[in-house]
Design an enzyme around this catalytic site. Structure first.
Site, mmCIF file in Angstrom:
data_model
loop_
_atom_site.group_PDB
_atom_site.id
_atom_site.type_symbol
_atom_site.label_atom_id
_atom_site.label_comp_id
_atom_site.label_asym_id
_atom_site.label_seq_id
_atom_site.Cartn_x
_atom_site.Cartn_y
_atom_site.Cartn_z
ATOM 1 N N ASP A 172 0.862 -1.175 0.000
ATOM 2 C CA ASP A 172 0.000 0.000 0.000
ATOM 3 C C ASP A 172 0.902 1.229 0.000
ATOM 4 O OD1 ASP A 172 -1.672 2.122 0.608
ATOM 5 O OD2 ASP A 172 -2.834 0.999 2.103
ATOM 6 N N HIS A 173 0.969 1.863 -1.141
ATOM 7 C CA HIS A 173 1.958 2.921 -1.312
ATOM 8 C C HIS A 173 1.607 4.189 -0.527
ATOM 9 C CE1 HIS A 173 5.587 4.322 -2.874
ATOM 10 N NE2 HIS A 173 5.464 4.007 -4.144
#
Ligand SMILES: Cc1ncc(C[n+]2csc(CCOP(=O)(O)OP(=O)(O)O)c2C)c(N)n1
Lengths: 455, 363
Positions: free
Chosen positions: A426-427
């Site tokens: 999850d950037h």
């Protein structure tokens, strides 16, 4: 001047009532306190008295009709107070009105009146507060097929706490509905019991998948050539979870290869030994163990992002989920505290959990509580993939098939065993460098399993 | 001695004036001047107007939920009138409006409270009554505590506390009664048995024949009175007050009455009782019989009544106007009164609420 009396909230948060009987007619003179209409609400059957002296100009709603709190009920002419805004009042929005002479809908009138401040009750009229209820207060109006997206949007809106009674909250909890994601139709956007029921029914009916590509029809001539199956509950859950993950967490994926000849040897060696004890040793226990140990050093991959409260929750327990292929579809059982389990223990857990998952005997809590997931598609086929994060976890490791390949070792080309890794993260919360450092540690352990002893 | 003769276990009920306004128990008729009796009637009539108006305002959406008093005026007022409001303490539940008005509350105070402002609950320093207690029977131990302090200080005050038939089923009722009994505290426990606790009828509330019977278990005298008979309520409370003031300990009075209106404005009594039953009790209404009594004595007539009611309504409307012009309750007020210093948990809730409201306005 004209005065509009609106249907007040006469119960504890009622939002509608049924007109049972009108006590007054157009043109009738009334005194403050005279009953004008008899209504039935969720709570009571009662007469509604009029707050002012004057002459009735109009009554809205027929006997038997259901009206909402805040709808105009009676329009009357009252003495005193200037009437300058009258013109405006008399011209409620024309659009959408049907036949000539048809009176404007109550809501239209109510809205027009609300704008003409002069005739509003002032002071703290309880009604005044409630009539401003705007059902779109929390969510933009949703179009056909957009509900799922809207629900996701609602979920993401930070700090959104649904307005609801304790009874409604309890009901939502009992039905397993997150009340904060339900669109409220009550006063001020309050979530009513009916809203929850609707949300529940929709959930039961399965997700309305976001962005319907359009209607899917089966042409009559093709009817014999297709097989139609109802979605199972598990499939519906998978659909929901995938959509939620992809629409919530911006995915980034990193790819790597590890030369795992030592691991291959070690496993080969131990495999037979353990087979005698009835333990089937695959690569997964090693990978799970290595991941859990690496997570201890890289907290951002083992966190949860709590947008509602603007915070990150770093978890100091390492529960690793592993994707399991079952006849019904994908399931992700969780090995709790994998970092504290031996590889043999993990191997046993995997077998036990996946067997029971396939037999549908797995318990719900064995599918919950994960902090990181692994999907091992390589056991079937596949080298690289872009796995979908098991939201609200923040990363997932995809494990490909180990392939024998020439590799360069000490300047020489030698046969090697290469394990392809693909990790989505999850950037929003995991930066690329964090992900790379994590993978680096993980690779070290997989390349040389003895490293795990040192961690 | 009423408290001796009216042993609840014998099932006797004190009634001095019947439904027709006839005095049926001359011997126990309290000593009151004609002026006092007229004053009492006016108080009750006034209280009724405040009550009827309250319901009407609520139905217009101008007040929040409130508990109507219709039919219970004699029990509330008769008991209050028998005490010394200058020094005695009144610890209410939420349905003794006539007692509040007598003790020093104004219609404005009551309306303010039902309009959502705690300011309506604030009393001047020389007015001895406690705020409305909505959690059923929670006020009963408070009254015992007040009684304890009076005993400790050795003053000759008494406390009266009100609760309903439903209140007698609460643990707080037991604790307060028991404590007062053990320490012989000067407290009058006044039960307004109005036959219902919301929809629960009296017979489902307790297997005891009379609620006054409960006094016996706590070692105090109990007496049941016709709660719609002003004279009976007054006489019994007067004697109970003397008894308590003399240091003999607490007394429990059960006033048998009837809530003629809704439990609250959010209630529909037709769901749990019949029109016949309501009609039966209407005949026993405390004001109707008192008016008959006064008329027979030539102290009152329809003209006087109409005049008085008109005057009362005007006065009440004026007070209500003040309430509508009163500043809205601020968010701060909702959180600030419970603790001298707001604890973190409340601070957090307040911030959340502010955010929520800001969000609502922003849209
Ligand atoms: C502790 C508690 N439980 C429940 C309620 C909800 N409630 C409000 S009034 C009421 C009934 C009270 O009946 P009763 O004591 O007979 O008094 P009445 O209302 O008839 O005057 C109930 C159950 C409450 N306010 N407090």
């Amino acid at each position: 001047m004209l005065y509009v009396f609106k249907f007040p909230d006469i119960g504890e948060g009622i939002h509608e009532g049924k007109i049972l009987k009108w006590h007054v007619k157009k043109g009738q003179e009334v005194m403050e306190g005279d009953p004008v209409v008899n209504v039935e609400t969720d709570k009571v059957v009662t007469d509604i008295p009029i707050p002012k002296d004057g002459v009735i100009k109009n009554t809205y709603g027929k006997e038997g009709e259901v009206i909402n709190v805040g709808d105009a009920l009676v329009e009357m002419e009252v003495e005193g107070e200037e009437a300058e805004e009258e013109a405006e009042v008399k011209a409620p929005p024309k659009e959408g009105r049907e036949a000539e002479g048809e009176p404007a809908s109550r809501t239209e009138v109510a809205k027009a009146k609300t704008k003409t401040k002069k005739i509003e009750e002032k002071g703290f009229g309880v009604v005044g507060q409630i009539e401003e209820a705007d059902t779109d207060a929390f969510l933009p109006a949703t179009g056909e097929g957009m509900e799922a997206q809207a629900a996701v949007a609602a979920e993401k809106e930070p700090g959104r706490k649904a307005l609801a009674t304790p009874v409604a909250r309890k009901m939502a909890m009992d039905l397993g509905i997150d009340i904060n994601t339900v669109r409220g139709t009550g006063p001020a956007g309050r979530v009513m019991k009916e809203d929850i029921k609707k949300a529940f029914d929709e959930k039961q009916a399965g997700p309305k998948v976001a962005r319907k590509p359009g209607k899917i029809e089966i042409p009559a001539e093709a009817e014999d050539m297709v097989e139609v199956e109802e979605l199972t509950q598990i499939r519906k859950t998978i659909i929901n979870r995938m959509v939620q993950s992809k629409f919530t967490a911006p995915h980034a994926t990193a790819f790597e290869e590890v030369e795992v000849s030592r691991l291959v040897e070690l496993r080969k060696e131990k495999k037979e030994e353990l087979a005698e004890q009835g333990v089937k040793l695959s690569y997964m226990p090693f990978i799970i163990k290595a991941v859990s140990l690496a997570l201890r050093r890289h907290k951002s991959l083992n966190c949860k992002l709590d947008m509602e409260n603007n915070r990150v929750i770093y978890q100091k327990f390492y529960n690793i989920g592993f994707a399991t292929d079952t006849p019904e579809g994908l399931m992700v059982p969780v090995i709790k505290n994998a970092d504290r389990k031996s590889i043999i223990e993990i191997a046993e857990s995997i077998k036990d959990l996946s067997d029971r998952a396939r037999e549908r005997k797995i318990q719900l809590d064995e599918l919950k509580g994960g902090t990181f997931s692994i999907t091992n598609y390589g056991s079937i086929a596949g080298t690289y993939g872009v796995p979908v994060i098991n939201y609200p976890e923040v990363a997932i490791l995809g494990v490909g098939r180990i392939v024998q390949r020439p590799v360069v070792k000490g300047g020489e080309i030698v046969p090697g065993n290469v394990l392809p890794l693909s990790m989505s993260f999850d950037h929003r919360i995991v930066d690329g460098a964090d992900a790379a450092r994590f993978i680096k540690d993980l690779m070290a352990m997989l390349a040389d399993p003895l490293t795990m002893l040192m961690m | 001695m009423l408290l001796k003769t009216f042993d609840p276990l014998k099932g006797k009920q004190l009634r001095i004036m019947d439904e027709n306004g006839e005095i049926v128990d001359e011997k126990n008729m309290p000593e009151l001047t004609d002026d006092q009796v007229v004053e009492a009637y006016k108080y009750m009539l006034y209280a009724r107007q405040v009550d009827l108006k309250a319901v009407a305002y609520q139905r217009m959406g101008r007040l929040f939920t409130l508990p109507p008093n219709l039919g219970q005026e004699a029990a509330a007022f008769g008991s209050a009138y028998a005490l010394d409001k200058k020094k005695d303490w009144m610890v209410p539940a939420f349905r003794e409006m006539a007692a509040w008005l007598y003790w020093g509350a104004t219609a404005k105070d009551l309306y303010l409270y039902w309009a959502g402002s705690e300011d309506g609950n604030v009393t001047p320093d020389d007015v001895n009554f406690m705020p409305s207690a909505v959690p059923v029977a929670s006020q009963v131990p408070h009254a015992a505590g007040l009684g304890y302090s009076i005993k400790y200080k050795g003053t000759d005050q008494v406390v009266i506390t009100y609760f309903g038939d439903g209140g007698t089923s609460e643990g707080d009722f037991h604790e307060g009664m028991n404590f007062a009994g053990v320490f012989k505290l000067p407290v009058i426990f006044f039960c307004n048995n109005n036959q219902y606790a919301i929809s629960v009828p009296r017979r489902m509330q307790s297997a005891a024949k009379n609620l006054a019977d409960k006094a016996i278990g706590y070692g105090m005298p109990g007496i049941q009175v016709d709660g719609n008979d002003f004279f009976a309520v007054y006489a019994a409370t007067k004697e109970a007050a003397e008894y308590a003031r003399d240091g003999n300990g607490p007394v429990m009075i059960e006033a048998e009455t009837y809530r003629r209106g809704y439990h609250t404005t959010s209630d529909d009594p037709t769901k749990y009782r019949t029109a016949e039953e309501e009609a039966e009790w209407e005949k026993k209404d405390p004001l109707i019989r008192m008016k008959k009594y006064l008329e027979k004595k030539g102290l009152w007539d329809d003209d006087k009544e109409n005049d008085y009611v008109k005057h009362a309504k005007k006065d009440i409307s004026a007070q209500f106007k003040e309430v509508e012009e009163y500043p809205r309750t601020s968010l701060e007020q909702i959180f600030k009164y419970m603790y001298e210093e707001m604890p973190d948990i409340l601070k957090k809730q307040k911030v959340e609420m502010e955010k929520y409201l800001a969000g609502k306005e922003g849209r």
